[in-house]
Write an enzyme that holds these catalytic residues in place. Structure first.
Site, short mmCIF file in Angstrom:
data_model
loop_
_atom_site.label_atom_id
_atom_site.label_comp_id
_atom_site.label_asym_id
_atom_site.label_seq_id
_atom_site.Cartn_x
_atom_site.Cartn_y
_atom_site.Cartn_z
N GLU A 157 0.85 -1.19 0.00
CA GLU A 157 0.00 0.00 0.00
C GLU A 157 0.89 1.24 0.00
OE1 GLU A 157 -0.60 2.30 2.51
OE2 GLU A 157 0.83 1.47 3.95
N PHE A 158 0.36 2.29 -0.63
CA PHE A 158 1.14 3.53 -0.75
C PHE A 158 0.40 4.73 -0.18
CE2 PHE A 158 2.43 0.70 -4.26
CZ PHE A 158 3.80 0.61 -4.01
N TYR A 206 10.37 19.53 0.61
CA TYR A 206 10.23 20.52 1.68
C TYR A 206 11.21 20.24 2.81
CZ TYR A 206 6.02 22.14 -0.64
OH TYR A 206 5.15 22.65 -1.57
N CYS A 219 6.79 4.77 8.87
CA CYS A 219 7.16 4.11 7.62
C CYS A 219 8.54 4.48 7.09
CB CYS A 219 6.10 4.38 6.57
SG CYS A 219 4.45 3.95 7.14
C1 UGA Z 1 4.82 7.34 3.95
C2 UGA Z 1 4.90 7.42 2.42
O1 UGA Z 1 4.99 8.77 1.99
C3 UGA Z 1 3.70 6.77 1.77
O2 UGA Z 1 3.84 6.79 0.35
C4 UGA Z 1 3.61 5.31 2.26
O3 UGA Z 1 2.48 4.65 1.75
C5 UGA Z 1 3.52 5.30 3.77
O4 UGA Z 1 4.68 5.97 4.32
C6 UGA Z 1 3.53 3.87 4.23
O5 UGA Z 1 4.52 3.18 3.98
O6 UGA Z 1 2.50 3.40 4.75
P1 UGA Z 1 3.49 8.64 5.87
O7 UGA Z 1 4.23 7.79 6.85
O8 UGA Z 1 2.03 8.83 6.04
O9 UGA Z 1 3.67 8.09 4.37
O10 UGA Z 1 4.22 10.04 5.93
P2 UGA Z 1 4.67 11.13 4.87
O11 UGA Z 1 3.53 11.97 4.47
O12 UGA Z 1 5.48 10.52 3.78
O13 UGA Z 1 5.62 12.02 5.78
C7 UGA Z 1 6.78 11.46 6.41
C8 UGA Z 1 7.61 12.52 7.08
O14 UGA Z 1 8.29 13.29 6.10
C9 UGA Z 1 6.82 13.53 7.93
O15 UGA Z 1 7.51 13.73 9.14
C10 UGA Z 1 6.80 14.78 7.08
O16 UGA Z 1 6.71 15.95 7.85
C11 UGA Z 1 8.15 14.68 6.38
N1 UGA Z 1 8.24 15.40 5.10
C12 UGA Z 1 7.43 15.06 4.06
C13 UGA Z 1 9.18 16.41 4.97
O17 UGA Z 1 9.95 16.72 5.91
N2 UGA Z 1 9.30 17.05 3.75
C14 UGA Z 1 8.50 16.74 2.69
O18 UGA Z 1 8.66 17.37 1.62
C15 UGA Z 1 7.55 15.72 2.85
#
Ligand code: UGA
Length: 445
Positions: free
Chosen positions: A154-155, A257, A266
Site C-alpha cells: 500500500e502507498f 520541503y 514508515c
Molecule cells: C509514507 C509514504 O509517503 C507513503 O507513500 C507510504 O504509503 C507510507 O509511508 C507507508 O509506507 O505506509 P506517511 O508515513 O504517512 O507516508 O508520511 P509522509 O507523508 O510521507 O511524511 C513522512 C515525514 O516526512 C513527515 O515527518 C513529514 O513531515 C516529512 N516530510 C514530508 C518532509 O519533511 N518534507 C517533505 O517534503 C515531505
C-alpha cells in the site's frame, strides 16, 4: 466479494472501510479482543480524517464486521488481505512474527482455495516464504486446496489515506498467478488508478517497490534538509530553490520541503529495513545510510540553534513547543522529530511545555513522562514565560499566529520554525527573533 482482512491497524481499517463503500463485504479479524469489542461499538482506535464516519457507515450497512474468531473471518472468503504490523525488531530488521502467525492460522483453518494478499510492508522474499509456510501446513492437514500468496503493497499517506484509497496513483501486484490477477482486478475494479491498469510483477519486485519508494522519498527530504543547512550559511533560500527545482518533471515537486526531519512509522523503519536486507546479501546501501544519518542530524538541528541562543545553558529556561505529531492531521508520534527535541531539551535541564491540536487531547498517555514536561490544551497558555517557541509540526492553525498575543506572553520573543510555515518578514516586523530551516541567513560570527 467477501473480503477477509487480518489486522485492524491503520492499513486494515482504511482498506476495510473503503472496500465496503465499493460494495464488498468485509470481515476484519484481530487477535486483540478488546480492540474488536471497541470497533464493534464504533470506537476507532486511531485518528485519521473521515475514518470514524467510514467505519460507522460500514457497520450500519451490515457489510463491515469485526471478529476475534479467525474461523468466522475465513468462512466463505474470496480473498484474504494481510494488514498486520511488521515493526523493526530492534536491530533494523523487520519482525515477521505477526505475518507468520497469520500464515499459521490460515493453513490450520482454511478449507477452500483462496488467494492471500500481503499488504503489510515486508522484506523481499516474504511472499514466497509465507506461501511455503502455508503449503507446508496444508500438506500436514492433507488439504488439497490452493492458497496462492501475492504481494500488494500500500502507498497511502496518513492524513489523506481515504481519498488516496479511492484514487490511487498505482496498484502494484506481485504474482505470477493468472487467477490471482483476475481476482485482484475484480477487488479493485472501482478504485483503479487513472491508467486503469494494475502493475503486475514478481513478488520480489513488488516487495522491493514499496521499500524503494519510501526510501526514495526519505532521500529527497534528507537531500533538501542537508542543502537547507548550507542555504542558511550561504544566504540562499531553500524554499526558492525548491520552487526552482520542482517544475522539472524529472525531479517532481513532492518531498522537497526542508524541515526538522522526517518521522512516522514508515520512512525511518523502511529505510533501516532496506539497509539491513541489502546488508544480509553483502550489499552496502551507503546512500541510504547517509539519508538516515542526515535525518538524525536534522532532528537535532533546532536544538543546536536553541543551544546557541542560550550559550548551551538551559537552566531556568522554558521552551514551548507547538506540534508534536510527526506530521499534521494525525496523532501518530512514531519517529516524530518533536520527541528528539523534547529529549534533548529535558536532558539539558530545560522546562518544556507543548501543545498539539490532537496529541494534547491524550496527554495522560504521552510517551515521555517527566516533571519538567507539561502538555497543555491551549497554544497560548503554554507559551507563558517561554524563552523560545519551537514549531515541530506544520498544523495549519499555527499559520494564523497572533504575534501580538504571543509577544505579550513570552519572556523572550524567539521562534524556531521547524516547518517553515511562518513568513520571516512578518516575524521580524513583530520584533521576533526568528530562525527557520534554510530560509533566513544565520550569522556565523
Ligand atoms: C509514507 C509514504 O509517503 C507513503 O507513500 C507510504 O504509503 C507510507 O509511508 C507507508 O509506507 O505506509 P506517511 O508515513 O504517512 O507516508 O508520511 P509522509 O507523508 O510521507 O511524511 C513522512 C515525514 O516526512 C513527515 O515527518 C513529514 O513531515 C516529512 N516530510 C514530508 C518532509 O519533511 N518534507 C517533505 O517534503 C515531505
Amino acid at each position: 466479494m467477501k473480503v477477509t482482512i487480518f489486522g485492524t491497524g491503520y492499513v486494515g481499517l482504511v482498506t476495510g472501510g473503503c472496500l465496503v463503500q465499493k460494495n464488498h463485504e468485509v470481515i476484519c479479524f484481530d487477535i486483540n479482543v478488546g480492540r474488536i469489542e471497541n470497533l464493534n461499538e464504533g470506537n476507532v482506535p486511531i485518528f485519521e480524517p473521515g475514518l470514524n464516519e467510514l467505519i460507522a457507515k460500514g457497520i450500519d450497512s451490515g457489510k463491515l464486521l469485526f471478529t476475534s474468531s479467525s474461523k468466522d473471518s475465513l468462512k466463505n472468503s474470496d480473498i484474504i488481505i494481510l494488514c498486520v504490523g511488521t515493526p523493526d525488531d530492534g536491530t533494523g530488521a523487520t519482525s515477521l512474527k505477526a505475518i507468520e502467525s497469520c500464515a499459521k492460522i490460515i493453513s490450520e483453518t482454511l478449507d477452500h482455495s483462496v488467494p492471500v494478499l500481503i499488504k503489510s510492508t515486508v522484506p523481499v522474499g516474504t511472499s514466497v516464504k509465507i506461501q511455503n509456510l502455508i503449503h507446508k501446513g496444508l500438506k500436514e492437514r492433507k488439504m488439497d486446496i490452493l492458497i496462492p500468496v501475492a504481494s500488494n503493497p500500500e502507498f497511502l499517506h496518513e492524513g489523506v489515506a481515504i481519498s488516496e484509497f479511492y484514487n490511487p496513483d498505482r496498484i502494484v501486484l506481485g504474482t505470477q498467478d493468472e487467477q490471482v490477477i483476475e481476482v485482484v482486478n475484480k477487488l479493485y475494479k472501482d478504485v483503479m488508478p487513472e491508467s486503469n491498469e494494475i502493475l503486475v510483477m514478481s513478488p520480489e519486485s513488488s516487495e522491493l517497490t514499496k521499500y524503494a519508494s519510501n526510501a526514495f522519498l526519505g532521500t529527497k527530504i534528507s537531500y533538501m534538509n542537508q542543502l537547507s543547512q548550507f542555504c542558511s550559511l550561504a544566504g540562499a533560500n531553500i524554499d526558492d530553490v525548491r520552487k526552482g527545482m520542482g517544475p522539472d518533471p524529472d525531479i517532481a515537486p513532492g518531498y522537497l520541503y526542508a524541515g526538522c526531519g522526517f518521522g512516522g512509522s514508515c520512512l525511518p523503519k523502511d529505510i533501516s529495513s532496506l539497509i539491513h536486507q541489502a546488508g544480509e546479501k553483502g550489499k552496502d546501501l551507503s546512500i541510504l545510510k547517509a539519508v538516515r544519518d542526515v535525518n538524525e542530524n536534522q532532528k537535532r538541528y533546532l536544538f543546536s540553534i536553541a543551544s546557541g541562543l542560550f550559550n548551551g545553558n538551559f537552566q531556568d529556561k522554558k521552551i514551548a513547543i507547538w506540534g508534536l505529531a510527526f506530521k499534521p492531521k494525525t496523532d501518530d508520534m512514531r519517529g516524530a522529530p518533536s520527541l528528539t527535541i523534547i529529549k534533548n531539551l529535558l536532558d539539558s535541564g530545560s522546562k518544556v511545555e507543548c501543545y498539539d491540536p490532537v496529541v494534547s487531547k491524550d496527554r495522560e498517555n504521552f510517551q515521555i513522562q517527566n516533571e519538567s514536561l507539561k502538555i497543555g490544551l491551549d497554544p497560548y497558555e503554554i507559551v507563558k514565560g517561554a524563552d523560545c517557541l519551537i514549531i515541530c509540526t506544520d498544523w495549519s492553525e499555527f499559520k494564523n499566529i497572533n504575534y501580538e498575543k504571543l509577544g505579550r506572553l513570552m519572556n523572550r520573543k524567539t521562534i524556531l520554525d521547524g516547518r517553515n510555515i511562518l513568513i520571516p518578514d512578518e516575524a521580524a516586523l513583530n520584533n521576533f527573533e526568528y530562525y527557520d530551516i534554510g530560509r533566513t541567513k544565520i550569522d556565523q560570527t
